[in-house]
Design an enzyme around this catalytic site. Structure first.
Site, mmCIF file in Angstrom:
data_model
loop_
_atom_site.group_PDB
_atom_site.id
_atom_site.type_symbol
_atom_site.label_atom_id
_atom_site.label_comp_id
_atom_site.label_asym_id
_atom_site.label_seq_id
_atom_site.Cartn_x
_atom_site.Cartn_y
_atom_site.Cartn_z
ATOM 1 N N ASN A 1 -3.502 -13.876 17.194
ATOM 2 C CA ASN A 1 -4.735 -14.078 17.959
ATOM 3 C C ASN A 1 -4.437 -14.590 19.367
ATOM 4 O OD1 ASN A 1 -7.178 -13.654 16.007
ATOM 5 N ND2 ASN A 1 -5.644 -14.740 14.809
ATOM 6 N N ARG B 1 0.820 -1.206 0.000
ATOM 7 C CA ARG B 1 0.000 0.000 0.000
ATOM 8 C C ARG B 1 0.858 1.262 0.000
ATOM 9 N NH1 ARG B 1 -5.150 0.293 0.859
ATOM 10 N NH2 ARG B 1 -5.190 -1.794 1.751
ATOM 11 N N ARG B 2 1.972 1.222 0.723
ATOM 12 C CA ARG B 2 2.838 2.401 0.844
ATOM 13 C C ARG B 2 3.982 2.352 -0.161
ATOM 14 N NH1 ARG B 2 4.208 0.790 6.021
ATOM 15 N NH2 ARG B 2 6.237 1.714 5.588
ATOM 16 N N GLY C 1 -3.388 -23.587 6.668
ATOM 17 C CA GLY C 1 -2.593 -24.604 7.345
ATOM 18 C C GLY C 1 -1.786 -23.983 8.469
ATOM 19 N N ASP D 1 -3.539 -26.183 11.631
ATOM 20 C CA ASP D 1 -3.601 -24.737 11.802
ATOM 21 C C ASP D 1 -3.997 -24.378 13.228
ATOM 22 O OD1 ASP D 1 -3.494 -22.079 11.111
ATOM 23 O OD2 ASP D 1 -5.271 -22.095 9.851
ATOM 24 N N LYS E 1 -10.239 -21.205 13.756
ATOM 25 C CA LYS E 1 -9.065 -21.396 14.620
ATOM 26 C C LYS E 1 -8.589 -20.068 15.192
ATOM 27 C CE LYS E 1 -5.772 -19.617 11.839
ATOM 28 N NZ LYS E 1 -4.632 -18.726 12.143
#
Length: 336
Positions: free
Chosen positions: A257, A33-34, A137, A245, A192
């Site tokens: 997470n 993006r940058r 995975g 995973d 997951k």
């Protein structure tokens, strides 16, 4: 096959997967993006923002211009977060070749529509199911970039496309398998993230291996129930896109997470945990709501997902998580 592979999204996983394909001998253009990041990747052969210290191979170049990335690309890999997939792809759709293979690296269920990423891609581009593939995975980006051995799953309704993509990303350290169960592959990857949040919370609260093993096992059970309701192959959840995973994301400190959940478990607020993530996206924070709603729509019980949603969005105390789950009505492990 003439042309190159475009990878749209220069975060840690997009960059790592681009490196894999370049190491497999493919010409890869990575969109960032940058502009300053794109130039640094091309000139310095490193993505210092997301994978510092990792040398990127010569067949990999970068640009901030999506037109340059997509012009002549026979394969388009989408490495943007799940909740921004539709917005980003809407801007790119007109630039994509009409027969290009579209590959999703994102793991989530879209808020509002409750659609999986392959469904979002089909919505925006009009591509048929046979052109859309999913990669999932035990794929922690840093470990892959360091060329630690791992395997993954490539799911596509068109087996020949899956095999072509398999050949494009097979290296001495990265082993892809193919399946045709796109639904199971996507649900395993999305759910997951939510279970990893719960494991992080448990770790932050000081719970040990028994608790984590319980959350992973029962998390896999509720994922499988949702998969069965949506027509997935149950065996997919016993494989790399399911159990593989799940174990990696629930047990590794490299999992965004799990790390996010651990901060909540230690007593940090949502705002504090998000600030500490430094712009990295914990997909499960938003997907827990869409997965919960999808489960309710299909009459599927997902108690861990329910508790994670309550912690992330209703102000529920993570310290009450164990009681909320353990105190549920007793029943057989497997319903008859």
């Amino acid at each position: 096959m003439a042309g190159h592979i475009a990878v749209l999204g220069a975060g840690s996983w997009g960059t790592a997967f681009a490196k894999v394909m370049a190491d497999a001998g493919r010409d890869v253009v990575l969109w960032a993006r940058r502009r300053d990041l794109a130039e640094a990747i091309t000139e310095k052969r490193e993505n210092a923002d997301y994978l510092p210290g990792i040398a990127l191979p010569d067949p990999l170049t970068s640009t901030s211009d999506p037109r340059k990335a997509l012009d002549g690309a026979h394969t388009v890999v989408l490495g943007v977060p799940s909740q921004t997939m539709r917005h980003n792809l809407t801007a790119w759709a007109g630039l994509i070749d009409g027969d290009a293979t579209l590959v999703s690296l994102a793991k989530g269920v879209e808020l509002g529509t409750l659609k999986r990423m392959s469904e979002v891609i089909a919505d925006v581009t009009g591509a048929g199911e046979d052109r859309i593939a999913v990669v999932s995975g035990p794929n922690l980006a840093r470990e892959i970039a360091e060329e630690q051995p791992t395997a993954t799953v490539i799911a596509c309704r068109d087996h020949d496309r899956a095999v072509a993509l398999q050949q494009a990303c097979t290296t001495g350290y990265f082993r892809p398998y193919t399946i045709t169960d796109v639904v199971g592959c996507e649900l395993g990857g999305a759910c997951k993230n939510v279970i990893a949040l719960s494991c992080g919370m448990a770790d932050g609260l000081g719970f040990g291996a028994n608790t984590l093993a319980t959350l992973m096992t029962r998390g896999l059970a509720e994922t499988s129930r949702l998969g069965a309701a949506l027509g997935a192959d149950p065996m997919t959840f016993a494989g790399l896109a399911g159990l593989g995973d799940l174990v990696a994301s629930c047990s590794s400190p490299l999992s965004r997470n799990r790390t996010f959940g651990a901060r909540l478990g230690r007593g940090e607020s949502m705002a504090q945990a998000q600030s500490a993530a430094h712009g990295q996206v914990a997909e499960g924070v938003k997907s827990c709501s869409s997965i919960r709603e999808l489960a309710m729509r299909h009459g599927v019980e997902m108690p861990i997902t329910e508790v994670v949603h309550r912690v992330c969005h209703d102000g529920f105390d993570p310290g009450e998580m164990a009681g909320a789950l353990i105190g549920r009505k007793t029943k057989p492990e497997r319903e008859r």
